[in-house]
Design an enzyme around this catalytic site. Sequence first.
Site, PDB file in Angstrom:
ATOM      1  N   LYS A 269      -2.618 -10.048 -10.617  1.00 42.80           N
ATOM      2  CA  LYS A 269      -3.751 -10.340  -9.722  1.00 42.80           C
ATOM      3  C   LYS A 269      -4.866  -9.318  -9.952  1.00 42.80           C
ATOM      4  CE  LYS A 269      -5.431  -9.541  -5.303  1.00 42.80           C
ATOM      5  NZ  LYS A 269      -5.583  -8.759  -4.191  1.00 42.80           N
TER       6      LYS A 269
ATOM      7  N   LYS B  22      -9.212  -4.160  -7.441  1.00 33.82           N
ATOM      8  CA  LYS B  22      -9.815  -2.878  -7.823  1.00 33.82           C
ATOM      9  C   LYS B  22      -8.766  -1.774  -7.794  1.00 33.82           C
ATOM     10  CE  LYS B  22     -11.956  -2.815  -3.286  1.00 33.82           C
ATOM     11  NZ  LYS B  22     -12.170  -4.244  -3.024  1.00 33.82           N
TER      12      LYS B  22
ATOM     13  N   LYS C 178       0.840  -1.207   0.000  1.00 36.28           N
ATOM     14  CA  LYS C 178       0.000   0.000   0.000  1.00 36.28           C
ATOM     15  C   LYS C 178       0.874   1.255   0.000  1.00 36.28           C
ATOM     16  CE  LYS C 178      -4.034  -2.249   1.941  1.00 36.28           C
ATOM     17  NZ  LYS C 178      -4.656  -2.718   3.172  1.00 36.28           N
TER      18      LYS C 178
HETATM   19  P1  ADP Z   1      -8.963  -5.911  -3.872  1.00 35.59           P
HETATM   20  O1  ADP Z   1      -7.572  -6.459  -4.065  1.00 35.59           O
HETATM   21  O2  ADP Z   1      -9.696  -5.770  -5.155  1.00 35.59           O
HETATM   22  O3  ADP Z   1      -8.964  -4.643  -3.034  1.00 35.59           O
HETATM   23  P2  ADP Z   1      -9.899  -7.146  -1.457  1.00 35.59           P
HETATM   24  O4  ADP Z   1      -8.541  -6.980  -0.846  1.00 35.59           O
HETATM   25  O5  ADP Z   1     -11.015  -6.304  -0.936  1.00 35.59           O
HETATM   26  O6  ADP Z   1      -9.765  -6.990  -3.036  1.00 35.59           O
HETATM   27  O7  ADP Z   1     -10.278  -8.687  -1.340  1.00 35.59           O
HETATM   28  C1  ADP Z   1     -11.420  -9.244  -0.737  1.00 35.59           C
HETATM   29  C2  ADP Z   1     -11.319 -10.761  -0.762  1.00 35.59           C
HETATM   30  O8  ADP Z   1     -11.236 -11.223  -2.115  1.00 35.59           O
HETATM   31  C3  ADP Z   1     -10.042 -11.306  -0.066  1.00 35.59           C
HETATM   32  O9  ADP Z   1     -10.342 -12.538   0.560  1.00 35.59           O
HETATM   33  C4  ADP Z   1      -9.097 -11.514  -1.200  1.00 35.59           C
HETATM   34  O10 ADP Z   1      -8.130 -12.496  -0.915  1.00 35.59           O
HETATM   35  C5  ADP Z   1     -10.032 -11.959  -2.317  1.00 35.59           C
HETATM   36  N1  ADP Z   1      -9.473 -11.566  -3.612  1.00 35.59           N
HETATM   37  C6  ADP Z   1      -9.330 -10.306  -4.089  1.00 35.59           C
HETATM   38  N2  ADP Z   1      -8.770 -10.303  -5.316  1.00 35.59           N
HETATM   39  C7  ADP Z   1      -8.550 -11.602  -5.635  1.00 35.59           C
HETATM   40  C8  ADP Z   1      -7.997 -12.268  -6.777  1.00 35.59           C
HETATM   41  N3  ADP Z   1      -7.587 -11.584  -7.840  1.00 35.59           N
HETATM   42  N4  ADP Z   1      -7.909 -13.612  -6.744  1.00 35.59           N
HETATM   43  C9  ADP Z   1      -8.340 -14.325  -5.673  1.00 35.59           C
HETATM   44  N5  ADP Z   1      -8.878 -13.768  -4.573  1.00 35.59           N
HETATM   45  C10 ADP Z   1      -8.991 -12.422  -4.541  1.00 35.59           C
END
Ligand code: ADP
Length: 319
Positions: free
Chosen positions: A189, A192, A110
Site C-alpha cells: 500500500k 508516506k 503504528k
Molecule cells: P498515509 O498512509 O500516507 O499516511 P493517510 O493515512 O494520511 O495516508 O491517508 C489519507 C487518505 O488517503 C485516507 O482516506 C486513506 O484511506 C487514503 N489513502 C492513503 N493511502 C492510500 C492508498 N495507498 N490507496 C488508497 N487510499 C489511500
Amino acid sequence: MRILSGIQASGVLHIGNYFGMMRPAIALQVEGEAFYFIADYHALTTVRDPKALRENTRGVALDFLACGLDPERATLFRQSDVPQVTELAWILSTVAPMGLLERAHSYKDKLARGLSATAGLFNYPVLMAADILIYDSDVVPVGKDQKQHIEITRDLAAKMNETFGPIFKLPEPRIEAATEVVPGLDGQKMSKSYGNNIDIFSDEKETRKRVMSIVTDSTRVEAPKDPSRSTIFQLYSLVASKDQIANMRERFQKGGTGYSDFKRELFEKLWEYFAPMRKCREEILADKSYIDNVLARGAERANQVADHVMTRVRAAVGL
Ligand code: ADP
Ligand code: TRP
C-alpha cells in the site's frame, strides 16, 4: 446528503491519497453538501514540530484546492478551527469500550512501526468519530485502510443513541473499489510512512526517479509478463485511457518490452495527468491570501453546524 472526509496534515500528499480519497471526495462535492477538513489535531499524534504542522496544514489545503476541490461547493476547513470536536471526543470516550479501541488495526500498526503508545494514538478513532458525528455526516469517502475507523464511529454512535436516545445519524463509508488500495513503489500500500510514495506535486526529475525505481521481478525483456501483478500496470491503469490500458496489457502479455520502457510510459502519462492540477496550484500560490480566506470561510460554516449538533448532544447527556 452530507459528505465529510478528512486528511491528516502529516506530510505531502501522494497519488494514493489522490486516487483513494481526494478524487472520490472531489467527485462527490456536486452530489450533496460536502465538508472536507485538514486533520491537524490527528497529525499531532505524530508531528512534533509546530512549524512543520502549520506548513503541512496549509500545504494540504493548497493541494486539495489544486486537485479540484471547489470552495464554492465544498466547505474546506482546519479541524482545529472547530475545537468543539474535542469536547465531543471526550463525551464519546466515556462510552467507548477499551476492547473496541484495542482491536483497531491502525493503532496496532503504528505501535508495530515503533511509535510510542500514547493516549492520543489510542484515542485516535474516538476523535475521528467525533469529526464525523459532529457534522451529522451521511457519507464518508476514504481509502480502505479507514474502513474500520468508520465501523468504530458507527458503534460509538449506536452506543450513544442506545444510552441517551436518538442523537446521531449512522454514517456510511464510501470506498471506491478500483482505487481502495493504490500500490506504492514496492507493491505494498502506498503510504508516506512506508517511504514508497509518489507525491502528486514533486518536480519532474523526482517524479521520474520515483517511477523508475518501482520494484519489478526478474522476467527477461523477451518473456511475457503478468500485468495483473505489476505495480507499473496498476498505476498506469489509473491515469491512461481505456485503449492505452488495453494496449499496454497486450504488450505485457506478448513479451518483447522491458519494464523500464513501461516505466517511461507510466511516467509520461502520470506527468500529463497532473499537469492541469500543477497549473491550478501555481495560480492559487500567486494569490497570497486565497488559502487563508477559504479556510476562514470554511471555519465559519463548519462551526455553525458543529454548534448546532453540540447543543443537541449537551442537552441529551445532561451538560
Ligand atoms: P498515509 O498512509 O500516507 O499516511 P493517510 O493515512 O494520511 O495516508 O491517508 C489519507 C487518505 O488517503 C485516507 O482516506 C486513506 O484511506 C487514503 N489513502 C492513503 N493511502 C492510500 C492508498 N495507498 N490507496 C488508497 N487510499 C489511500
Ligand atoms: N484518519 C484519517 C486518515 O488518516 C483522517 C481523518 C481524521 C478522517 N478524521 C476523519 C477521515 C474523519 C474521514 C473522516 O486518513
